[in-house]
Write a protein that holds these residues in place. Structure first.
Motif, PDB file in Angstrom:
ATOM      1  N   GLU A  48       0.975  -1.191  -0.082  1.00 38.09           N
ATOM      2  CA  GLU A  48      -0.110  -0.124  -0.084  1.00 38.09           C
ATOM      3  C   GLU A  48       0.769   1.242   0.029  1.00 38.09           C
ATOM      4  OE1 GLU A  48      -3.464   2.370   2.530  1.00 38.09           O
ATOM      5  OE2 GLU A  48      -3.334   0.050   2.558  1.00 38.09           O
ATOM      6  N   LEU A  49       0.630   1.852  -1.064  1.00 38.42           N
ATOM      7  CA  LEU A  49       1.362   3.158  -1.182  1.00 38.42           C
ATOM      8  C   LEU A  49       0.740   4.394  -0.410  1.00 38.42           C
ATOM      9  CD1 LEU A  49       2.282   3.089  -4.972  1.00 38.42           C
ATOM     10  CD2 LEU A  49       3.459   2.211  -3.067  1.00 38.42           C
ATOM     11  N   PRO A  50       1.496   5.315   0.015  1.00 42.28           N
ATOM     12  CA  PRO A  50       1.116   6.416   0.532  1.00 42.28           C
ATOM     13  C   PRO A  50      -0.182   7.395  -0.034  1.00 42.28           C
ATOM     14  CG  PRO A  50       2.815   7.138  -0.292  1.00 42.28           C
ATOM     15  CD  PRO A  50       2.843   5.541  -0.401  1.00 42.28           C
ATOM     16  N   ALA A  51      -1.246   7.938   0.867  1.00 47.26           N
ATOM     17  CA  ALA A  51      -2.332   8.350   0.370  1.00 47.26           C
ATOM     18  C   ALA A  51      -1.977   9.726  -0.387  1.00 47.26           C
ATOM     19  CB  ALA A  51      -3.596   8.356   1.246  1.00 47.26           C
ATOM     20  N   GLU A  52      -1.109  10.392   0.412  1.00 40.56           N
ATOM     21  CA  GLU A  52      -0.821  11.909  -0.095  1.00 40.56           C
ATOM     22  C   GLU A  52       0.226  11.936  -1.182  1.00 40.56           C
ATOM     23  OE1 GLU A  52       0.686  15.952   2.078  1.00 40.56           O
ATOM     24  OE2 GLU A  52       0.390  14.253   3.221  1.00 40.56           O
ATOM     25  N   ASP A  53      -0.251  12.893  -2.212  1.00 43.20           N
ATOM     26  CA  ASP A  53       0.355  13.003  -3.192  1.00 43.20           C
ATOM     27  C   ASP A  53       1.906  13.770  -3.103  1.00 43.20           C
ATOM     28  OD1 ASP A  53      -1.253  11.735  -4.879  1.00 43.20           O
ATOM     29  OD2 ASP A  53      -2.209  13.506  -5.851  1.00 43.20           O
ATOM     30  N   VAL A  54       3.094  13.275  -3.783  1.00 42.91           N
ATOM     31  CA  VAL A  54       4.071  14.143  -3.531  1.00 42.91           C
ATOM     32  C   VAL A  54       4.406  14.667  -4.949  1.00 42.91           C
ATOM     33  CG1 VAL A  54       6.483  14.100  -3.275  1.00 42.91           C
ATOM     34  CG2 VAL A  54       5.146  12.679  -1.695  1.00 42.91           C
ATOM     35  N   ALA A  55       4.563  15.910  -5.078  1.00 42.98           N
ATOM     36  CA  ALA A  55       4.582  16.682  -6.438  1.00 42.98           C
ATOM     37  C   ALA A  55       5.910  16.542  -7.180  1.00 42.98           C
ATOM     38  CB  ALA A  55       4.185  18.141  -6.286  1.00 42.98           C
ATOM     39  N   LEU A  56       5.587  16.144  -8.384  1.00 41.62           N
ATOM     40  CA  LEU A  56       6.675  16.023  -9.375  1.00 41.62           C
ATOM     41  C   LEU A  56       6.635  17.204 -10.322  1.00 41.62           C
ATOM     42  CD1 LEU A  56       6.772  12.131 -10.125  1.00 41.62           C
ATOM     43  CD2 LEU A  56       8.396  13.252  -8.965  1.00 41.62           C
ATOM     44  N   SER A  57       7.948  17.323 -10.998  1.00 39.92           N
ATOM     45  CA  SER A  57       8.039  18.663 -12.024  1.00 39.92           C
ATOM     46  C   SER A  57       8.064  17.937 -13.178  1.00 39.92           C
ATOM     47  CB  SER A  57       9.472  19.283 -11.876  1.00 39.92           C
ATOM     48  OG  SER A  57       9.475  20.182 -12.911  1.00 39.92           O
ATOM     49  N   ALA A  58       7.446  18.479 -14.221  1.00 39.52           N
ATOM     50  CA  ALA A  58       7.221  17.961 -15.519  1.00 39.52           C
ATOM     51  C   ALA A  58       8.267  18.777 -16.556  1.00 39.52           C
ATOM     52  CB  ALA A  58       5.666  17.961 -15.793  1.00 39.52           C
ATOM     53  N   ASP A  59       9.307  19.303 -16.140  1.00 40.32           N
ATOM     54  CA  ASP A  59      10.365  19.786 -16.804  1.00 40.32           C
ATOM     55  C   ASP A  59      11.195  19.086 -17.357  1.00 40.32           C
ATOM     56  OD1 ASP A  59      11.794  21.775 -17.860  1.00 40.32           O
ATOM     57  OD2 ASP A  59      13.162  22.223 -16.054  1.00 40.32           O
ATOM     58  N   PHE A  60      10.502  18.423 -18.874  1.00 33.25           N
ATOM     59  CA  PHE A  60      11.178  17.539 -19.607  1.00 33.25           C
ATOM     60  C   PHE A  60      12.053  18.166 -20.877  1.00 33.25           C
ATOM     61  CE2 PHE A  60       7.024  15.369 -18.784  1.00 33.25           C
ATOM     62  CZ  PHE A  60       7.362  14.807 -17.605  1.00 33.25           C
ATOM     63  N   GLU A  61      13.136  17.756 -20.996  1.00 29.88           N
ATOM     64  CA  GLU A  61      14.151  18.157 -22.012  1.00 29.88           C
ATOM     65  C   GLU A  61      13.668  17.916 -23.312  1.00 29.88           C
ATOM     66  OE1 GLU A  61      18.548  17.077 -23.691  1.00 29.88           O
ATOM     67  OE2 GLU A  61      17.913  16.316 -21.856  1.00 29.88           O
ATOM     68  N   ASP A  62      13.577  18.956 -24.294  1.00 33.46           N
ATOM     69  CA  ASP A  62      13.224  18.801 -25.838  1.00 33.46           C
ATOM     70  C   ASP A  62      14.523  18.099 -26.458  1.00 33.46           C
ATOM     71  OD1 ASP A  62      10.713  19.957 -25.437  1.00 33.46           O
ATOM     72  OD2 ASP A  62      11.407  22.006 -25.755  1.00 33.46           O
ATOM     73  N   VAL A  63      14.045  17.044 -27.106  1.00 33.50           N
ATOM     74  CA  VAL A  63      14.925  16.480 -27.873  1.00 33.50           C
ATOM     75  C   VAL A  63      15.106  16.749 -29.655  1.00 33.50           C
ATOM     76  CG1 VAL A  63      15.950  13.886 -28.459  1.00 33.50           C
ATOM     77  CG2 VAL A  63      15.151  14.406 -26.288  1.00 33.50           C
TER      78      VAL A  63
END
Length: 460
Positions: A48-63
């Motif tokens: 069982e994973l935690p209920a509260e979200d931990v924010a991730l950044s969507a700063d993806f490199e352009d290829v």
């Protein structure tokens, strides 16, 4: 939902009796089973994973970006599948304006330069009759399901035809139809398949001497299969029988909000799948043995009468919109041909499940992490994910999904974090080596281009 209802779902999923627990550990597992409709055994620990979200950044490199004009080979019409190989080459399949048009396969390198392109219509080996997408193995081998030839074309890396492998013998006999499978490349020259739908074609003459044609579709069984293409015909082994909602197999139409059967391959020849209303991701070995079940305490939403009526209103509006696109002089004729009144009546009374599933899509990365797209908190499941990919035979739908949270789970079942709906992250059409990802983007004229980005290490 009552405990008795959940017990029924577990019994359906396991196909066996539910025995009383014998110790504290089993008690804990049984308590979890009331909320998660899947088989639970000592060999399949629940994480069982935690209920509260931990924010991730969507700063993806352009290829790179390819398509939208320039060289002739880079002018795409309808991109129907994307896949990387181990060398970082991206395999792109493209079909003309009509799905009956010939499909071509374009391979570009890790910088977007052309490696090869091939594909033509014809009756011979390696020539396509009714083909819409390709599946690519890590070594660059490509497999194309051709419903006209009733066989799989197997191409070596570089596009040279290696062999053709006939569909299973029982399908080869079905002259007037096709068994539409969603396919994923696995290890050892095998494919993972979900026989989502069977389409049967009927032709005949009208009493007036005219000709009519009709298409009948029926849902396939909720099973996952392993298709071995090292023989001829292909050998098919059922490896998972998924949970089936009560009454779903007897229904003439699949009710709205029925949980999707979602799956993808893992790099070690295993796979992951989800088939329930709750948050449950099952990790399995190549033979279908469940080795881990990952859950989060996120509840499925109960469908109220207000939600049910709102959903049906959306279906009615979609029917009306489709017919509004016809010229006025053709409107009455098209309404008669396509049974407009019946379509409206169906939309107004469309069956709706009692819960909205938590999970709306999933995919695996090159290293085995799992991306899980949740149903929007105030919205509905993305139906075009199913309709777009199955009715047309495409590997994925190119229409944009509504913004929603995307969880990232590591290959060993740990929670990494969540991209928020506002982050701009999406479920990519292809995950490749070194964090490469690809997706389709369309301009204002509906012309597609393929975009490649690179993920940061923590979410690969």
């Amino acid at each position: 939902m009552t405990r008795a209802h959940h017990t029924e779902k577990v019994a359906i999923a396991t196909g066996s009796r539910i025995n009383p627990p014998r110790n504290a550990t089993l008690c804990t597992i049984c308590l979890l089973s009331w909320a998660v409709p899947f088989p639970l055994t000592a060999q399949a620990p629940v994480v069982e994973l935690p209920a509260e979200d931990v924010a991730l950044s969507a700063d993806f490199e352009d290829v790179f970006r390819v398509g939208g004009g320039g060289d002739d080979w880079a002018l795409f019409t309808s991109v129907t599948s994307l896949a990387f190989d181990a060398a970082g080459n991206l395999h792109i399949t493209d079909v003309g304006p009509d799905l009956g048009d010939v499909m071509r396969i374009v391979v570009v390198d890790s910088l977007g330069g052309l490696v090869t392109d091939f594909g033509r219509a014809g009756e011979g080996p390696g020539e396509f009759r009714v083909a819409t997408s390709a599946v690519t193995f890590r070594d660059g081998t490509m497999v194309v399901a051709d419903y006209g030839h009733k066989a799989y074309h197997v191409f070596r890396p570089g596009g040279e035809l290696d062999r053709m492998v006939r569909f299973p013998s029982e399908l080869d006999q079905e002259v007037s139809g096709a068994r539409i499978c969603l396919l994923r490349a696995a290890a050892g020259e095998t494919l993972l398949g979900y026989p989502k739908r069977t389409v049967t074609f009927h032709e005949g003459e009208t009493p007036e001497g005219g000709v009519f044609a009709s298409i009948q579709q029926r849902e396939g069984p909720r099973v996952l299969e392993r298709l071995s293409i090292d023989g001829n015909p292909v050998r098919v082994d059922e490896i998972v029988r998924a949970w089936v909602p009560a009454g779903a197999e007897q229904a003439s139409q699949v009710p709205a909000f029925t949980p999707k059967l979602l799956f993808d391959a893992l790099p070690d020849s295993g796979f992951v799948f989800s088939d329930s209303t709750g948050y449950a991701i099952r990790f399995a070995n190549s033979d279908g043995t469940i080795v881990r079940v990952v859950t989060r305490p996120i509840e499925a939403r109960t469908v109220t009468e207000e939600i049910r009526e709102h959903y049906r209103e959306l279906r009615v509006a979609e029917v009306e919109r489709r017919f509004a696109d016809y010229p006025p002089e053709l409107m009455d004729q098209m309404r008669e041909i396509m049974n407009y009144d019946d379509m409206l009546s169906n939309a107004r009374s469309y069956p709706v499940q009692g819960e909205i599933p938590v999970i709306d899509d999933l995919g695996t990365t090159w290293t085995g992490s799992v991306w899980v797209r949740r149903t929007p908190e105030d919205g509905y499941p993305w139906e075009d994910h199913v309709a777009g990919s199955v009715l047309s035979g495409l590997a994925f739908s190119t229409s944009p999904a509504p913004a929603s949270a995307i969880d990232v789970i590591s290959a060993d079942g740990r929670y990494v974090g969540t991209f928020s709906p506002q982050s701009g992250a999406m479920m990519f059409a292809a995950f490749g080596p070194n964090g490469s990802v690809a997706y389709v983007e369309k301009d204002e004229f509906d012309v597609p281009a393929v975009v490649v980005k690179r993920l940061p290490p923590e979410v690969r």
